[in-house]
Design a protein around this motif. Sequence first.
Motif, PDB file in Angstrom:
ATOM      1  N   LYS A  73       0.832  -1.208   0.000  1.00 19.55           N
ATOM      2  CA  LYS A  73       0.000   0.000   0.000  1.00 19.55           C
ATOM      3  C   LYS A  73       0.866   1.258   0.000  1.00 19.55           C
ATOM      4  O   LYS A  73       0.584   2.225  -0.719  1.00 19.55           O
ATOM      5  N   ASP A  74       1.927   1.247   0.813  1.00 21.06           N
ATOM      6  CA  ASP A  74       2.773   2.428   0.937  1.00 21.06           C
ATOM      7  C   ASP A  74       3.627   2.667  -0.307  1.00 21.06           C
ATOM      8  O   ASP A  74       4.162   3.758  -0.496  1.00 21.06           O
ATOM      9  N   VAL A  75       3.765   1.644  -1.138  1.00 21.57           N
ATOM     10  CA  VAL A  75       4.478   1.796  -2.412  1.00 21.57           C
ATOM     11  C   VAL A  75       3.523   2.285  -3.498  1.00 21.57           C
ATOM     12  O   VAL A  75       3.780   3.274  -4.189  1.00 21.57           O
ATOM     13  N   LEU A  76       2.390   1.608  -3.619  1.00 26.98           N
ATOM     14  CA  LEU A  76       1.460   1.890  -4.709  1.00 26.98           C
ATOM     15  C   LEU A  76       0.829   3.274  -4.623  1.00 26.98           C
ATOM     16  O   LEU A  76       0.590   3.922  -5.642  1.00 26.98           O
ATOM     17  N   PHE A  77       0.544   3.721  -3.400  1.00 23.14           N
ATOM     18  CA  PHE A  77      -0.193   4.971  -3.240  1.00 23.14           C
ATOM     19  C   PHE A  77       0.681   6.130  -2.751  1.00 23.14           C
ATOM     20  O   PHE A  77       0.187   7.106  -2.206  1.00 23.14           O
ATOM     21  N   ASP A  78       1.974   6.002  -2.969  1.00 27.47           N
ATOM     22  CA  ASP A  78       2.895   7.102  -2.710  1.00 27.47           C
ATOM     23  C   ASP A  78       2.996   7.908  -4.002  1.00 27.47           C
ATOM     24  O   ASP A  78       3.696   7.538  -4.944  1.00 27.47           O
ATOM     25  N   PHE A  79       2.270   9.009  -4.052  1.00 30.79           N
ATOM     26  CA  PHE A  79       2.206   9.816  -5.271  1.00 30.79           C
ATOM     27  C   PHE A  79       3.188  10.990  -5.244  1.00 30.79           C
ATOM     28  O   PHE A  79       3.162  11.842  -6.139  1.00 30.79           O
ATOM     29  N   ALA A  80       4.036  11.033  -4.250  1.00 33.93           N
ATOM     30  CA  ALA A  80       4.989  12.141  -4.135  1.00 33.93           C
ATOM     31  C   ALA A  80       6.036  12.063  -5.244  1.00 33.93           C
ATOM     32  O   ALA A  80       6.448  10.976  -5.663  1.00 33.93           O
ATOM     33  N   GLU A  81       6.451  13.221  -5.721  1.00 31.24           N
ATOM     34  CA  GLU A  81       7.547  13.281  -6.679  1.00 31.24           C
ATOM     35  C   GLU A  81       8.866  13.169  -5.906  1.00 31.24           C
ATOM     36  O   GLU A  81       8.904  13.397  -4.701  1.00 31.24           O
ATOM     37  N   PRO A  82       9.955  12.790  -6.593  1.00 32.45           N
ATOM     38  CA  PRO A  82      11.231  12.645  -5.891  1.00 32.45           C
ATOM     39  C   PRO A  82      11.623  13.912  -5.144  1.00 32.45           C
ATOM     40  O   PRO A  82      11.504  15.020  -5.668  1.00 32.45           O
ATOM     41  N   GLY A  83      12.069  13.752  -3.906  1.00 32.56           N
ATOM     42  CA  GLY A  83      12.526  14.893  -3.119  1.00 32.56           C
ATOM     43  C   GLY A  83      13.969  15.229  -3.445  1.00 32.56           C
ATOM     44  O   GLY A  83      14.659  14.497  -4.156  1.00 32.56           O
ATOM     45  N   LYS A  84      14.429  16.342  -2.914  1.00 35.92           N
ATOM     46  CA  LYS A  84      15.790  16.786  -3.188  1.00 35.92           C
ATOM     47  C   LYS A  84      16.780  15.876  -2.475  1.00 35.92           C
ATOM     48  O   LYS A  84      16.788  15.783  -1.244  1.00 35.92           O
ATOM     49  N   LEU A  85      17.609  15.185  -3.269  1.00 34.59           N
ATOM     50  CA  LEU A  85      18.532  14.189  -2.734  1.00 34.59           C
ATOM     51  C   LEU A  85      19.947  14.741  -2.654  1.00 34.59           C
ATOM     52  O   LEU A  85      20.267  15.788  -3.234  1.00 34.59           O
ATOM     53  N   ASP A  86      20.798  13.998  -1.964  1.00 33.81           N
ATOM     54  CA  ASP A  86      22.227  14.286  -1.925  1.00 33.81           C
ATOM     55  C   ASP A  86      22.771  14.035  -3.333  1.00 33.81           C
ATOM     56  O   ASP A  86      22.912  12.888  -3.767  1.00 33.81           O
ATOM     57  N   LEU A  87      23.070  15.096  -4.053  1.00 36.50           N
ATOM     58  CA  LEU A  87      23.444  14.986  -5.453  1.00 36.50           C
ATOM     59  C   LEU A  87      24.738  14.209  -5.654  1.00 36.50           C
ATOM     60  O   LEU A  87      24.846  13.374  -6.559  1.00 36.50           O
ATOM     61  N   GLU A  88      25.722  14.464  -4.810  1.00 35.73           N
ATOM     62  CA  GLU A  88      27.018  13.792  -4.970  1.00 35.73           C
ATOM     63  C   GLU A  88      26.872  12.286  -4.789  1.00 35.73           C
ATOM     64  O   GLU A  88      27.372  11.496  -5.607  1.00 35.73           O
ATOM     65  N   ALA A  89      26.180  11.868  -3.750  1.00 37.00           N
ATOM     66  CA  ALA A  89      25.996  10.440  -3.500  1.00 37.00           C
ATOM     67  C   ALA A  89      25.175   9.793  -4.611  1.00 37.00           C
ATOM     68  O   ALA A  89      25.484   8.679  -5.066  1.00 37.00           O
ATOM     69  N   PHE A  90      24.131  10.474  -5.063  1.00 35.97           N
ATOM     70  CA  PHE A  90      23.275   9.918  -6.114  1.00 35.97           C
ATOM     71  C   PHE A  90      24.052   9.718  -7.407  1.00 35.97           C
ATOM     72  O   PHE A  90      23.961   8.656  -8.048  1.00 35.97           O
TER      73      PHE A  90
END
Length: 263
Positions: free
Chosen positions: A156-173
Motif C-alpha cells: 500500500k505504501d508503495v502503490l499509493f505514494d504519489f509524491a515526486e522525488p525529493g531533493k537528494l544528496d546529489l554527490e551520493a546519487f
Amino acid sequence: MIQPRPQILYSCYFAASREGEQFVSEHILSYQLAGAIVTNDGDNAQTFGEGSLRLHKRNRLVKFSKQLPAQGQFKSVSVTLDQEALRRFSLEYGYHAEKHPAGAAIVELPLTPFYKSYFDSLQPYEQLAEPGNEALLALKVHEAIMLLLKSNPELKDVLFDFAEPGKLDLEAFMNRNFHFNVQLRRFAYLTGRSLATFKRDFEKIFHLPPSRWLQQRRLQEAHYLIKEKGKAPSEAYLEVGFEDLSHFSFAFKKMYGVAPSRI
C-alpha cells in the motif's frame, strides 16, 4: 508524439539475449513465463527465473539482461499500474501511503494461486491492445491492484505514494548512478531538481559540467573494469553507460593515450 505504454504488454522473442536499461516511470507487475531476467538498480542485483513474479517500482533506474531458456523463447507479461489508475483506486477505496519506503527498485513476490490465476486470465487479452478495448484493460489493471493489496498489503505504501522525488544528496546519487545512460533532465528529476538547478548544483560539487564529468567518470570505471576485472571493452562500454563502442574507444584513447583493447 510519445505513445503511452500499453497497460498489458507481452514480451516474446527467441533471436538472442538482450541487454539494456530503462527508467521505470510507472509501477509494473511482471510475470516471467519463460527464460530469465537479471536486473541491477545500482545497489541490488537480482535474477528472476521462469515462474517468478516481480513489482518494478516507479521512478527508478534499472539495468537488465534478458536471458533465453536453453530451448524456446523468452516470454513475460507485464501490467502497468499507472498513476491515474492508482489515484482513482485511492479515491474510491480510501487508500493512502503512510510512509515512503525505499529499498530495492524491484520487489520479488511469492507466486500464489491467486496471482497464477490472474495471469492465466490475461492470455485472451494479448490481442486487446487495439483502440476500443480500454475499458476491458482498465478492469484488469483494477483487478491487479486489488490482488496486490490482498496478497501483499504492505505494498500500500508503495502503490499509493504519489509524491515526486525529493531533493537528494546529489554527490551520493551521481556516484551511485553515473553508469545509467539517461538524459540529464532525468537525473535532475530523480534528484528533485529542475534541470537548471541540477546543472548549477552539479558544478558547485564536482567543478565540472555534468556531461564532461559523466564521461570522465564512466571512462575511469571502464578502465578499472578492463584492467582489474578482465572485462572486454565490448562488455565494459555498455556496463558504464556508453551507447556506442567506437565513441567509447575514441574517448578512452583520448583520455588514457591507449585504446581500451590494449590495456
